[in-house]
Scaffold this motif. Structure first.
Motif, PDB file in Angstrom:
ATOM      1  N   GLY A 199       0.917  -1.401   0.058  1.00 54.47           N
ATOM      2  CA  GLY A 199      -0.088   0.182   0.194  1.00 54.47           C
ATOM      3  C   GLY A 199       0.776   1.299   0.028  1.00 54.47           C
ATOM      4  N   CYS A 200       2.042   1.207   0.122  1.00 60.90           N
ATOM      5  CA  CYS A 200       2.980   2.290   0.279  1.00 60.90           C
ATOM      6  C   CYS A 200       3.389   2.902  -1.208  1.00 60.90           C
ATOM      7  N   ALA A 201       2.849   1.914  -2.195  1.00 57.31           N
ATOM      8  CA  ALA A 201       3.270   2.461  -3.699  1.00 57.31           C
ATOM      9  C   ALA A 201       2.615   3.774  -3.942  1.00 57.31           C
ATOM     10  N   ALA A 202       3.034   4.411  -5.129  1.00 56.61           N
ATOM     11  CA  ALA A 202       2.451   5.532  -5.557  1.00 56.61           C
ATOM     12  C   ALA A 202       1.088   5.466  -5.983  1.00 56.61           C
ATOM     13  N   ALA A 203       0.270   6.162  -5.860  1.00 55.98           N
ATOM     14  CA  ALA A 203      -0.981   6.111  -6.205  1.00 55.98           C
ATOM     15  C   ALA A 203      -1.327   6.329  -7.779  1.00 55.98           C
ATOM     16  N   PRO A 204      -2.081   5.273  -8.246  1.00 58.45           N
ATOM     17  CA  PRO A 204      -2.005   5.365  -9.574  1.00 58.45           C
ATOM     18  C   PRO A 204      -2.911   6.313 -10.332  1.00 58.45           C
ATOM     19  N   SER A 205      -2.415   7.417 -10.660  1.00 58.92           N
ATOM     20  CA  SER A 205      -3.478   8.617 -11.359  1.00 58.92           C
ATOM     21  C   SER A 205      -2.510   9.216 -12.473  1.00 58.92           C
ATOM     22  N   VAL A 206      -3.572   9.989 -13.305  1.00 54.63           N
ATOM     23  CA  VAL A 206      -2.970  10.597 -14.401  1.00 54.63           C
ATOM     24  C   VAL A 206      -3.190  12.219 -14.290  1.00 54.63           C
ATOM     25  N   ALA A 207      -2.072  12.696 -14.589  1.00 51.87           N
ATOM     26  CA  ALA A 207      -2.347  14.286 -14.556  1.00 51.87           C
ATOM     27  C   ALA A 207      -2.816  14.940 -15.738  1.00 51.87           C
ATOM     28  N   VAL A 208      -3.929  15.561 -15.758  1.00 52.86           N
ATOM     29  CA  VAL A 208      -4.423  16.223 -16.739  1.00 52.86           C
ATOM     30  C   VAL A 208      -4.892  17.791 -16.669  1.00 52.86           C
ATOM     31  N   PHE A 209      -4.149  18.530 -16.805  1.00 54.79           N
ATOM     32  CA  PHE A 209      -4.238  20.015 -17.124  1.00 54.79           C
ATOM     33  C   PHE A 209      -3.766  20.385 -15.449  1.00 54.79           C
ATOM     34  N   GLY A 210      -2.590  19.736 -14.961  1.00 52.93           N
ATOM     35  CA  GLY A 210      -2.351  20.040 -13.664  1.00 52.93           C
ATOM     36  C   GLY A 210      -3.024  19.361 -12.524  1.00 52.93           C
ATOM     37  N   ALA A 211      -4.269  18.557 -12.737  1.00 55.62           N
ATOM     38  CA  ALA A 211      -5.183  17.885 -11.943  1.00 55.62           C
ATOM     39  C   ALA A 211      -4.697  16.247 -11.850  1.00 55.62           C
ATOM     40  N   ALA A 212      -4.564  15.696 -10.724  1.00 54.09           N
ATOM     41  CA  ALA A 212      -4.437  14.334 -10.794  1.00 54.09           C
ATOM     42  C   ALA A 212      -5.724  13.588 -10.683  1.00 54.09           C
ATOM     43  N   PHE A 213      -6.094  12.899 -11.809  1.00 55.48           N
ATOM     44  CA  PHE A 213      -7.174  11.902 -11.868  1.00 55.48           C
ATOM     45  C   PHE A 213      -6.865  10.475 -11.647  1.00 55.48           C
ATOM     46  N   PRO A 214      -7.539   9.823 -11.009  1.00 51.74           N
ATOM     47  CA  PRO A 214      -7.460   8.226 -10.775  1.00 51.74           C
ATOM     48  C   PRO A 214      -7.622   7.648 -11.869  1.00 51.74           C
ATOM     49  N   ASP A 215      -6.753   6.545 -12.348  1.00 59.92           N
ATOM     50  CA  ASP A 215      -6.785   5.646 -13.411  1.00 59.92           C
ATOM     51  C   ASP A 215      -8.013   5.100 -13.550  1.00 59.92           C
ATOM     52  N   TRP A 216      -8.788   4.571 -12.345  1.00 67.63           N
ATOM     53  CA  TRP A 216      -9.663   3.869 -12.679  1.00 67.63           C
ATOM     54  C   TRP A 216     -11.038   4.830 -13.387  1.00 67.63           C
ATOM     55  N   LEU A 217     -10.887   5.952 -12.924  1.00 66.67           N
ATOM     56  CA  LEU A 217     -12.028   6.869 -13.590  1.00 66.67           C
ATOM     57  C   LEU A 217     -11.842   7.066 -15.097  1.00 66.67           C
ATOM     58  N   PHE A 218     -10.843   6.953 -15.665  1.00 67.58           N
ATOM     59  CA  PHE A 218     -10.609   6.775 -17.223  1.00 67.58           C
ATOM     60  C   PHE A 218     -11.141   5.423 -17.675  1.00 67.58           C
ATOM     61  N   CYS A 219     -10.832   4.286 -16.854  1.00 67.17           N
ATOM     62  CA  CYS A 219     -11.243   2.968 -17.271  1.00 67.17           C
ATOM     63  C   CYS A 219     -12.692   2.941 -17.197  1.00 67.17           C
ATOM     64  N   ILE A 220     -13.369   3.446 -16.171  1.00 66.92           N
ATOM     65  CA  ILE A 220     -14.933   3.710 -16.265  1.00 66.92           C
ATOM     66  C   ILE A 220     -15.558   4.122 -17.303  1.00 66.92           C
ATOM     67  N   VAL A 221     -15.035   5.432 -17.543  1.00 65.62           N
ATOM     68  CA  VAL A 221     -15.746   6.214 -18.780  1.00 65.62           C
ATOM     69  C   VAL A 221     -15.476   5.313 -20.015  1.00 65.62           C
ATOM     70  N   GLY A 222     -14.245   4.608 -20.206  1.00 69.16           N
ATOM     71  CA  GLY A 222     -14.000   3.797 -21.509  1.00 69.16           C
ATOM     72  C   GLY A 222     -15.072   2.728 -21.554  1.00 69.16           C
ATOM     73  N   GLY A 223     -15.245   1.996 -20.327  1.00 70.08           N
ATOM     74  CA  GLY A 223     -16.272   0.960 -20.245  1.00 70.08           C
ATOM     75  C   GLY A 223     -17.764   1.306 -20.776  1.00 70.08           C
ATOM     76  N   VAL A 224     -17.864   2.557 -20.177  1.00 70.93           N
ATOM     77  CA  VAL A 224     -19.176   3.080 -20.451  1.00 70.93           C
ATOM     78  C   VAL A 224     -19.418   3.129 -21.861  1.00 70.93           C
ATOM     79  N   LEU A 225     -18.441   3.972 -22.432  1.00 72.59           N
ATOM     80  CA  LEU A 225     -18.410   4.248 -23.916  1.00 72.59           C
ATOM     81  C   LEU A 225     -18.460   2.970 -24.846  1.00 72.59           C
ATOM     82  N   GLY A 226     -17.757   1.805 -24.406  1.00 70.26           N
ATOM     83  CA  GLY A 226     -17.724   0.729 -25.033  1.00 70.26           C
ATOM     84  C   GLY A 226     -18.822   0.059 -25.048  1.00 70.26           C
ATOM     85  N   THR A 227     -19.418   0.121 -23.878  1.00 64.10           N
ATOM     86  CA  THR A 227     -21.018  -0.392 -23.754  1.00 64.10           C
ATOM     87  C   THR A 227     -22.026   0.068 -24.686  1.00 64.10           C
ATOM     88  N   ALA A 228     -21.922   1.417 -24.837  1.00 65.75           N
ATOM     89  CA  ALA A 228     -22.753   2.266 -25.592  1.00 65.75           C
ATOM     90  C   ALA A 228     -22.496   1.857 -27.141  1.00 65.75           C
TER      91      ALA A 228
END
Length: 89
Positions: free
Chosen positions: A20-49
């Motif tokens: 649990g001491c590893a770095a948080a999996p996140s992606v920097a977008v315009f200076g803000a850090a977003f968690p990786d799983w957020l992008f994966c959920i959006v991709g899953g919803v778009l793929g299902t659509a």
């Protein structure tokens, strides 16, 4: 319990707790850090659509019989596939 077995158990437990001491999996977008799983959920919803539209145009939407069960399962499966493809940490 033998000392070597106890030592093995303690070292395995310590390594699992330190994971649990590893770095948080996140992606920097315009200076803000977003968690990786957020992008994966959006991709899953778009793929299902996309699957929904393609099956609707071909008249085969009945293949995913109970839509209330199959679409969330398909979204989860696609989100996990995107996680494995794009974020192989």
């Amino acid at each position: 319990m033998r000392p070597s077995t106890a030592l093995s158990f303690v070292s395995i437990a310590a390594s699992l707790l330190l994971e649990g001491c590893a770095a948080a999996p996140s992606v920097a977008v315009f200076g803000a850090a977003f968690p990786d799983w957020l992008f994966c959920i959006v991709g899953g919803v778009l793929g299902t659509a996309i699957v929904h539209v393609v099956l609707g145009k071909r008249g085969k939407r009945a293949l995913l019989a109970p839509l209330a069960l199959s679409y969330p399962a398909l979204t989860a499966a696609l989100a996990m596939a995107f996680w494995l493809l794009f974020f192989p940490h």
